[in-house]
Design a protein around this motif. Structure first.
Motif, PDB file in Angstrom:
ATOM      1  N   SER A   1       8.709  33.816  -6.621  1.00  0.00           N
ATOM      2  CA  SER A   1       8.815  34.689  -5.452  1.00  0.00           C
ATOM      3  C   SER A   1       8.075  34.017  -4.315  1.00  0.00           C
ATOM      4  N   LYS A   2       8.637  34.139  -3.121  1.00  0.00           N
ATOM      5  CA  LYS A   2       8.019  33.468  -1.980  1.00  0.00           C
ATOM      6  C   LYS A   2       8.557  34.033  -0.681  1.00  0.00           C
ATOM      7  N   THR A   3       7.618  34.335   0.235  1.00  0.00           N
ATOM      8  CA  THR A   3       8.004  34.674   1.605  1.00  0.00           C
ATOM      9  C   THR A   3       7.322  33.768   2.611  1.00  0.00           C
ATOM     10  N   GLY A   4       6.277  33.041   2.167  1.00  0.00           N
ATOM     11  CA  GLY A   4       5.553  32.182   3.105  1.00  0.00           C
ATOM     12  C   GLY A   4       4.539  31.323   2.393  1.00  0.00           C
ATOM     13  N   GLY A   5       3.460  30.989   3.110  1.00  0.00           N
ATOM     14  CA  GLY A   5       2.447  30.078   2.600  1.00  0.00           C
ATOM     15  C   GLY A   5       1.726  30.584   1.365  1.00  0.00           C
ATOM     16  N   LEU A   6       1.545  31.903   1.237  1.00  0.00           N
ATOM     17  CA  LEU A   6       0.891  32.459   0.058  1.00  0.00           C
ATOM     18  C   LEU A   6       1.630  32.055  -1.212  1.00  0.00           C
ATOM     19  N   GLY A   7       2.954  32.160  -1.197  1.00  0.00           N
ATOM     20  CA  GLY A   7       3.742  31.766  -2.358  1.00  0.00           C
ATOM     21  C   GLY A   7       3.608  30.293  -2.673  1.00  0.00           C
ATOM     22  N   ASP A   8       3.552  29.451  -1.629  1.00  0.00           N
ATOM     23  CA  ASP A   8       3.384  28.010  -1.839  1.00  0.00           C
ATOM     24  C   ASP A   8       2.041  27.703  -2.496  1.00  0.00           C
ATOM     25  N   VAL A   9       0.976  28.335  -1.998  1.00  0.00           N
ATOM     26  CA  VAL A   9      -0.357  28.078  -2.541  1.00  0.00           C
ATOM     27  C   VAL A   9      -0.424  28.488  -4.006  1.00  0.00           C
ATOM     28  N   CYS A  10       0.027  29.696  -4.305  1.00  0.00           N
ATOM     29  CA  CYS A  10      -0.096  30.216  -5.667  1.00  0.00           C
ATOM     30  C   CYS A  10       0.946  29.641  -6.607  1.00  0.00           C
ATOM     31  N   GLY A  11       1.869  28.865  -6.081  1.00  0.00           N
ATOM     32  CA  GLY A  11       2.802  28.153  -6.934  1.00  0.00           C
ATOM     33  C   GLY A  11       2.379  26.726  -7.207  1.00  0.00           C
ATOM     34  N   SER A  12       1.494  26.174  -6.383  1.00  0.00           N
ATOM     35  CA  SER A  12       1.107  24.765  -6.502  1.00  0.00           C
ATOM     36  C   SER A  12      -0.338  24.562  -6.944  1.00  0.00           C
ATOM     37  N   LEU A  13      -1.274  25.316  -6.380  1.00  0.00           N
ATOM     38  CA  LEU A  13      -2.680  25.135  -6.720  1.00  0.00           C
ATOM     39  C   LEU A  13      -2.954  25.380  -8.209  1.00  0.00           C
TER      40      LEU A  13
ATOM     41  N   ARG B   1      -3.860  20.630 -14.327  1.00  0.00           N
ATOM     42  CA  ARG B   1      -3.861  19.190 -14.586  1.00  0.00           C
ATOM     43  C   ARG B   1      -5.278  18.639 -14.671  1.00  0.00           C
ATOM     44  N   ARG B   2      -6.222  19.335 -14.092  1.00  0.00           N
ATOM     45  CA  ARG B   2      -7.617  18.896 -14.124  1.00  0.00           C
ATOM     46  C   ARG B   2      -8.384  19.493 -15.303  1.00  0.00           C
ATOM     47  N   GLY B   3      -7.649  20.093 -16.226  1.00  0.00           N
ATOM     48  CA  GLY B   3      -8.260  20.523 -17.477  1.00  0.00           C
ATOM     49  C   GLY B   3      -8.614  21.982 -17.585  1.00  0.00           C
ATOM     50  N   HIS B   4      -8.354  22.768 -16.557  1.00  0.00           N
ATOM     51  CA  HIS B   4      -8.690  24.191 -16.621  1.00  0.00           C
ATOM     52  C   HIS B   4      -7.576  24.974 -17.311  1.00  0.00           C
ATOM     53  N   ARG B   5      -7.935  26.088 -17.905  1.00  0.00           N
ATOM     54  CA  ARG B   5      -6.932  27.006 -18.447  1.00  0.00           C
ATOM     55  C   ARG B   5      -6.593  28.005 -17.344  1.00  0.00           C
ATOM     56  N   VAL B   6      -5.333  28.078 -16.973  1.00  0.00           N
ATOM     57  CA  VAL B   6      -4.950  28.811 -15.766  1.00  0.00           C
ATOM     58  C   VAL B   6      -3.848  29.816 -16.080  1.00  0.00           C
ATOM     59  N   MET B   7      -4.051  31.033 -15.622  1.00  0.00           N
ATOM     60  CA  MET B   7      -3.053  32.099 -15.698  1.00  0.00           C
ATOM     61  C   MET B   7      -2.763  32.594 -14.282  1.00  0.00           C
ATOM     62  N   VAL B   8      -1.499  32.823 -13.986  1.00  0.00           N
ATOM     63  CA  VAL B   8      -1.095  33.425 -12.717  1.00  0.00           C
ATOM     64  C   VAL B   8      -0.468  34.775 -13.024  1.00  0.00           C
TER      65      VAL B   8
ATOM     66  N   GLY C   1       1.707  23.471 -17.641  1.00  0.00           N
ATOM     67  CA  GLY C   1       0.321  23.703 -18.016  1.00  0.00           C
ATOM     68  C   GLY C   1      -0.247  25.032 -17.599  1.00  0.00           C
ATOM     69  N   VAL C   2       0.568  25.908 -17.034  1.00  0.00           N
ATOM     70  CA  VAL C   2       0.100  27.194 -16.498  1.00  0.00           C
ATOM     71  C   VAL C   2       0.773  28.344 -17.240  1.00  0.00           C
ATOM     72  N   ASP C   3      -0.002  29.393 -17.517  1.00  0.00           N
ATOM     73  CA  ASP C   3       0.552  30.636 -18.063  1.00  0.00           C
ATOM     74  C   ASP C   3       0.986  31.521 -16.898  1.00  0.00           C
ATOM     75  N   TRP C   4       2.293  31.624 -16.716  1.00  0.00           N
ATOM     76  CA  TRP C   4       2.826  32.477 -15.650  1.00  0.00           C
ATOM     77  C   TRP C   4       3.106  33.848 -16.253  1.00  0.00           C
ATOM     78  N   VAL C   5       2.328  34.840 -15.844  1.00  0.00           N
ATOM     79  CA  VAL C   5       2.424  36.196 -16.396  1.00  0.00           C
ATOM     80  C   VAL C   5       2.983  37.118 -15.320  1.00  0.00           C
ATOM     81  N   PHE C   6       4.023  37.855 -15.684  1.00  0.00           N
ATOM     82  CA  PHE C   6       4.683  38.740 -14.718  1.00  0.00           C
ATOM     83  C   PHE C   6       4.554  40.190 -15.178  1.00  0.00           C
ATOM     84  N   VAL C   7       3.994  41.009 -14.304  1.00  0.00           N
ATOM     85  CA  VAL C   7       3.837  42.437 -14.580  1.00  0.00           C
ATOM     86  C   VAL C   7       5.159  43.126 -14.285  1.00  0.00           C
ATOM     87  N   ASP C   8       5.654  43.867 -15.259  1.00  0.00           N
ATOM     88  CA  ASP C   8       6.963  44.502 -15.113  1.00  0.00           C
ATOM     89  C   ASP C   8       6.818  46.013 -14.998  1.00  0.00           C
TER      90      ASP C   8
END
Length: 651
Positions: free
Chosen positions: A154-166, A172-179, A224-231
């Motif tokens: 999902s994306k409407t602007g810069g927020l989507g870009d940041v939370c899709g890339s960061l 990649r730097r070794g952290h365990r990451v969930m979105v 490398g990321v756990d993408w979790v979607f609230v339904d």
């Protein structure tokens, strides 16, 4: 050359009576003594001999060794001999507090030798064979992003870009990451973005809005990321994440309250990869949509011993949107009644709708600001601007009070997607080693837009929303004068119908110079970025901005208003620097006036026409900038470290 002999093992214990007379004070980074430590010591034992300069009648003050008093007398006699040892230096911080010790060799040249034979005589001080120095273990975190949008889902602007890339860069730097983000379904082809997300078959009930609301979780593990979607059914409707053609959805407070409650539960209940993230998490909450997360951590969880080791970092992408609703809605948020003050907001008299309006409201972003452990914005310039009256939108005093934990980190870009040497959307490829493809992209764009093919004519571009923030009114006022120059101008964007109609009329009035593309098209945005010579961004405020970063990556020179992230990322051109070869990547102008903008464009146009080597230098410097998310991720890790050291913030 004298040999530096090493004998008795001394355990160094700090005490308050360390004499300044016997210590050299020098930053450890200046010592260059790591080679000795690597070759001669193991298991943390340091073999040290006092120097003759400090050994006469003084001792080490607050330093003690692990020998008896007789051994100390023996050492005093040894000091009378012509033997040189190591001096113990002390590192202090700016306040004078002792923060560590280091070894300082005495003046003169010395040869470092291994003294295993001498030390082996004393069995208790035996040093084993030398081992290679091991790389220190880097601290990693369990990171939970909470966001209303994340590209490409999902994306409407810069927020989507940041939370899709960061998150990917941090993984990649070794952290365990969930979105954690909503599972939007709007009946369009965009629904296919979620087709690989599987139902975790985990339903939970959340207490808010006068009852229990049931939500489900979908999951996809990618890059490398756990993408979790609230339904939840409230996320299934036509439109974008926030509204439709009729405006913003009336139940957005409900929809994003669910997101925040679900995000707090996800690390505790979802066994991703076989085990949960657990309580020791670092929550990165983005804008007001996720703003209840730090409030919930402080009010609902920590008082009962849950998430006591967690920390929250609020990332402000756009302070103009704060999630303000009537005060009566507070009871719906699922927060204890005594926490109302954290979200309480009172509008000034002039902003109230009528004489009986008390102005009382709840402000979710304000609640996040007062409860988050750390605050971040998407550029250093914006971190300062939001503490001013002009940029604070009523929250400037509150933000100023928390300035000690407020930082700014500029966004990066996806350099794989935005790469002129391999971009699938552009007709010709190029790089800093060979810029010929840039001119070919310009010719291809002119041909596609139906403009005269003129390589010598500067082609100016604009890409963005057509609204007041982006300075479209300034462009509109300046267009008649700008069209008097020998230039071509292309605009891509949608938004305010007034400006959409103006773009169409300007195209009809300036057929050989102006093109206006109403709407947004990803391939066209790439081709405009690659084909234009200049990118214009006269934004009134810009927390970070991405188009100027894309432009520099493609050798397109930005001309921007000196605000927020634009000022941080575009280095103003200085033709006199570097012995006349110049420095900088574009032009910034201020104040935000038509005259100031036109003057900056005039200088850029003149430079393009008359100083080709200088222009090529501008292009190459922009293309060589480190604009990767990897660079930004390193800066985020520093903030993570600060947050983990600080105790949880309690209001």
């Amino acid at each position: 050359m004298e040999s530096l002999q090493l004998s008795r093992v001394i355990s160094c214990n700090l005490s308050t009576d360390v004499s300044r007379k016997v210590c050299f004070f020098r930053p450890s980074r200046h010592l260059g003594f790591g080679h000795l430590l690597r070759r001669s010591f193991k298991n943390g034992k340091l073999t040290v001999v006092r120097s003759e300069e400090i050994g006469k009648g003084s001792g080490f003050g607050g330093l003690t060794d692990n020998s008896n008093s007789n051994a100390v007398e023996d050492e005093k006699q040894e000091e009378e001999k012509e033997q040189h040892g190591l001096k113990l230096g002390i590192d202090r911080d700016d306040s004078g507090s002792i923060i560590g010790l280091q070894l300082i060799p005495p003046p003169g040249d010395h040869e470092v030798i291994d003294s295993h034979e001498d030390v082996a005589a004393d069995a208790e001080d035996k040093i084993e064979d030398i081992e290679e120095e091991k790389t220190p273990t880097r601290v990693t975190y369990n990171i939970v992003f909470v966001t209303s949008e994340a590209a490409p889902y999902s994306k409407t602007g810069g927020l989507g870009d940041v939370c899709g890339s960061l998150p990917i860069a941090l993984a990649r730097r070794g952290h365990r990451v969930m979105v954690v983000s909503p599972r939007y379904l709007n009946g369009t082809p965009a629904d296919k973005n979620f087709e690989h997300a599987v139902d975790l078959d985990r339903r939970i009930k959340l207490s808010c809005f006068g009852g229990e609301q049931e939500v489900a979780f979908f999951h996809e593990y990618k890059e490398g990321v756990d993408w979790v979607f609230v339904d939840h059914p409230s996320y299934h409707r036509p439109g974008n994440p926030y509204g439709d053609i009729h405006g913003a959805f009336g139940d957005n407070q409900f929809r994003f309250t669910l997101l925040c409650h679900a995000a707090c539960e996800a690390p505790l209940v979802l066994p991703l990869g076989g085990y949960t993230y657990g309580e020791k998490c670092l929550f990165l909450v983005n804008d007001w949509h996720a703003g209840l997360v730090p409030v919930l951590l402080a009010s609902k969880y920590r008082p009962f011993g849950v998430y006591k080791y967690s920390r929250s970092i609020l990332i402000i992408h756009n302070l103009a949107h704060q999630g303000v609703e009537p005060a009566a809605t507070y009871k719906n948020l699922g927060l204890p009644s005594e926490w109302y003050g954290a979200l309480e907001w009172v509008f000034p008299t002039w902003a109230r709708t009528h004489a009986l309006d008390t102005g009382e409201a709840v402000n979710i972003l304000k609640g996040a600001i007062v409860t988050a452990d750390r605050l971040l914005t998407v550029s250093k310039g914006y971190a300062w601007e939001i503490t001013t009256v002009e940029g604070g939108y009523g929250l400037q005093e509150l933000l100023s009070s928390r300035r000690s934990v407020l930082n700014g980190i500029a966004n990066g870009i996806d350099v794989a997607e935005w790469d002129p040497s391999s971009d699938q959307h552009i007709a010709f490829h190029y790089s800093t080693d060979d810029l010929s493809g840039k001119a070919q992209c310009k010719t291809a764009l002119q041909k596609e837009l139906g403009l005269p093919i003129r390589p010598e004519c500067p082609l100016i571009g604009f890409i963005g929303r057509l609204d007041y923030q982006k300075g479209i009114d300034l462009i509109r006022w300046a267009t008649p004068e700008l069209m008097q120059y020998d230039v071509q101008f292309v605009m891509l964007g949608s938004g305010d119908p007034l400006y959409e109609d103006w773009m169409r009329s300007a195209e009809a009035a300036y057929r050989d110079k102006f093109r206006g593309w109403v709407g947004f098209n990803v391939p066209i945005s790439h081709r405009i970025t690659a084909g234009c010579d200049i990118l214009l961004m006269p934004s009134r405020f810009e927390p970070c901005g991405l188009n100027q970063l894309y432009a520099m990556r493609y050798g397109t020179v930005p001309v921007v208003h000196a605000t927020g992230g634009l000022r941080d990322t575009v280095e103003n051109f200085n033709p006199y620097a570097a012995e006349g070869s110049g420095e900088g990547t574009g032009w910034t102008f201020s104040p935000l006036t038509k005259e100031s903008m036109l003057e900056a464009l005039r200088i850029a146009i003149m430079t393009y026409r008359e100083y080709k080597p200088t222009w090529e230098g501008l292009m190459k410097r922009g293309m060589q900038r480190d604009l990767t998310w990897e660079s930004a991720a390193k800066q985020y890790e520093q903030v993570f470290e600060w947050a983990s050291i600080d105790p949880p913030y309690i209001i």
